[in-house]
Each structure stands twice: as structure tokens, then as C-alpha cells.
Scaffold this motif. Structure first.
Motif, short mmCIF file in Angstrom:
data_model
loop_
_atom_site.label_atom_id
_atom_site.label_comp_id
_atom_site.label_asym_id
_atom_site.label_seq_id
_atom_site.Cartn_x
_atom_site.Cartn_y
_atom_site.Cartn_z
N TYR A 130 1.53 4.87 10.43
CA TYR A 130 0.83 4.27 9.30
C TYR A 130 0.54 2.80 9.58
CZ TYR A 130 -0.33 3.07 4.47
OH TYR A 130 -0.98 2.62 3.35
N PHE B 177 5.96 6.27 9.57
CA PHE B 177 5.82 4.88 9.15
C PHE B 177 5.16 4.06 10.25
CE2 PHE B 177 8.09 0.69 8.18
CZ PHE B 177 7.23 0.35 7.16
N THR C 285 0.82 -1.21 0.00
CA THR C 285 0.00 0.00 0.00
C THR C 285 0.85 1.26 0.00
OG1 THR C 285 -0.19 0.10 2.43
CG2 THR C 285 -1.84 -1.21 1.23
N LEU C 286 2.14 1.10 0.28
CA LEU C 286 3.09 2.21 0.22
C LEU C 286 3.93 2.15 -1.05
CD1 LEU C 286 4.27 2.24 3.96
CD2 LEU C 286 2.99 4.06 2.80
N ILE D 123 11.73 3.59 -1.05
CA ILE D 123 10.47 4.33 -1.15
C ILE D 123 10.72 5.67 -1.83
CG2 ILE D 123 9.29 3.22 0.78
CD1 ILE D 123 10.17 5.45 2.58
N LEU E 214 9.35 9.98 4.01
CA LEU E 214 8.72 9.26 5.11
C LEU E 214 9.76 9.00 6.19
CD1 LEU E 214 6.01 7.81 5.92
CD2 LEU E 214 7.01 5.72 4.98
#
Length: 256
Positions: A200, A197, A106-107, A188, A192
Motif C-alpha cells: 500500500y 501495508f 488514508t487508512l 487499525i 492488514l
């Protein structure tokens, strides 16, 4: 499922908290936490064969033995630890790693699980895992390397063969399987940091299933966990020798 954002960073406390939740509750849990620099060894491992003792002593890196099997890992505040405790001892442990891989996707992080239930990005390890079963409850816990000091990780886990010289121990120990590692941060595209993180991940598992809710350690929980640290997880007998100390028969003060 009860979700715990555990802010304690002492490895002994966190190893004890896992056993406490596993053995003294009926609820299912997800717990997320970090440890200050520590080397965490499997239940059936020999510290002398796994750890650079001179280096960890000079750098105040704590040794903590966990209650599950598997190999030795290095923890610091750039690493996250995910613990799942559920009530089905027949569950396939691969289902837990699949949940973590789905979270990462999802990231935009494309990760894969190998046959050892490690999670990798482009062949480089970002997560190791271990499991244990207590009665009808299972615990699965995994690391997630986000921004760890990989040089310190490597040095910590370079055991000097001289440490085993003249040491007589007939027990059979599990030896770690070393793998090249990487940090998630290197894979990534969006800005972030580890705190975002962590937030999340907590939000993701909170919303994974309807009815999940936040749980915070009570003062009684903390007292009982610290008791377990004093009697087991904070002792040299457990951490260095792998011997379970004799503990008092006094029951925990509060069990929900």
C-alpha cells in the motif's frame, strides 16, 4: 521520483544503499525496506551508552551506524523504513513527516507529529526520523512500527551503565530520548498484514506525483553498495567507534 521496493534485509547493506543513492545520483528517490533484527544508532552516538551489548550478542542482533544524526532505534521485520532523497537542501523536514501522516490518514489512522519530528498515535510513538544533507541533496528517513517485537525493542535499548566503566572517551555524544511506543497494527480496524501495508505504501508514493516510476537496483548498484559495506558500514571501526574508515579511491563502477 524513482521508487525502490528494496527487498534486502541486511541493515549494513541498507545503510550503505542510502549513502550510495544520496551521493552518486541526481535523481530523487523514495525507498522502502525492512531490516532483520538490528539496532541502528545515530552518527554521533556511543554504542556503549545506547545498547544492551550482552543481549544483542546473545541474540545475534546486528549493530549498524547510519550516516544521519538522531537517536538509536531497534529494527526487525515488523518495522518498515521509509527513505526520501531530494534535490533541495533548503526543504523543511517537517514536510516529509506530513506526507507520512497523510498516508496513514488514508487508512483511517489518526497520527500526529511532535516537535522532534516523531509520529505518534494517542501519545505513543510509531515513527522516529533523522536527516542529513549532502551538497544540494537531502535525505530524510523514518521508521514505521507496524508489528515489531516491542519487548525485544525495549530490552535491546536498555544500556547497562557498567558498559561505560573505565572507558575513556572525550568525544561528546548525542544521547537518545526514550519514548513509549506502540505498533500501528494495534490501531487499525481492518485486517492488514505488513506485506499488504508495504504494498500500500509503495503504491501510495508511486501515485503521489505524476511521472514517478519504479527503480530496481542493477547488478552494478549492488556491487557498489557491497563495496561500501565492506569499506565502511560493515566495519567495527564505523559501527562501534564512529570512525570513518579509510576507503579506496576507486570510483563506483556505474552512476546513472
Amino acid at each position: 521520483m524513482l521508487c525502490i521496493n528494496n527487498t534486502y534485509t541486511d541493515a549494513w547493506f541498507n545503510m550503505a544503499s542510502e549513502e550510495y543513492l544520496l551521493k552518486n545520483f541526481s535523481e530523487e528517490f523514495f525507498m522502502l525496506y525492512q531490516n532483520e533484527p538490528s539496532v541502528v544508532i545515530g552518527k554521533y552516538q556511543n554504542v556503549l551508552a545506547e545498547v544492551n551489548l550482552d543481549f544483542i550478542q546473545r541474540n545475534n542482533i546486528k549493530v549498524a551506524r547510519r550516516s544521519s544524526g538522531g537517536g538509536t532505534v531497534f529494527h526487525d521485520l515488523g518495522n518498515l523504513n521509509l527513505t526520501f532523497i531530494e534535490n533541495n537542501k533548503g526543504i523543511g523536514f517537517h514536510l516529509f513527516t506530513e506526507r507520512i501522516v497523510l498516508l496513514l490518514s488514508t487508512l483511517g489512522i489518526q497520527a500526529e507529529v511532535d516537535t522532534r519530528l516523531a509520529i505518534n498515535i494517542d501519545g505513543l510513538k510509531i515513527s522516529g526520523s533523522a536527516q542529513c544533507v549532502h551538497k544540494d541533496r537531502v535525505m530524510f528517513h523514518a521508521t514505521l512500527l507496524f508489528s515489531s517485537d516491542l519487548n525485544r525493542l525495549t530490552t535491546t535499548l536498555e544500556s547497562d551503565p557498567k558498559q561505560l566503566e573505565n572507558k575513556v572517551d572525550k568525544r561528546i555524544y548525542v544521547k537518545s530520548v526514550k519514548s513509549p511506543v506502540t505498533n500501528i497494527l494495534n490501531h487499525i480496524d481492518k485486517p492488514l498484514n505488513i506485506n499488504r501495508f508495504k504494498d500500500y505504501i509503495m503504491a501510495y508514493f508511486m501515485n503521489e506525483k505524476e511521472g514517478n516510476s519504479i527503480y530496481q537496483f542493477t547488478s552494478e548498484d549492488v556491487l557498489n553498495i557491497r563495496k561500501l559495506v565492506n569499506e565502511k558500514y560493515g566495519t567495527d571501526e564505523w559501527n562501534y567507534e564512529g570512525k570513518k574508515p579509510k576507503v579506496s579511491e576507486q570510483a563506483f563502477q556505474s552512476i546513472i
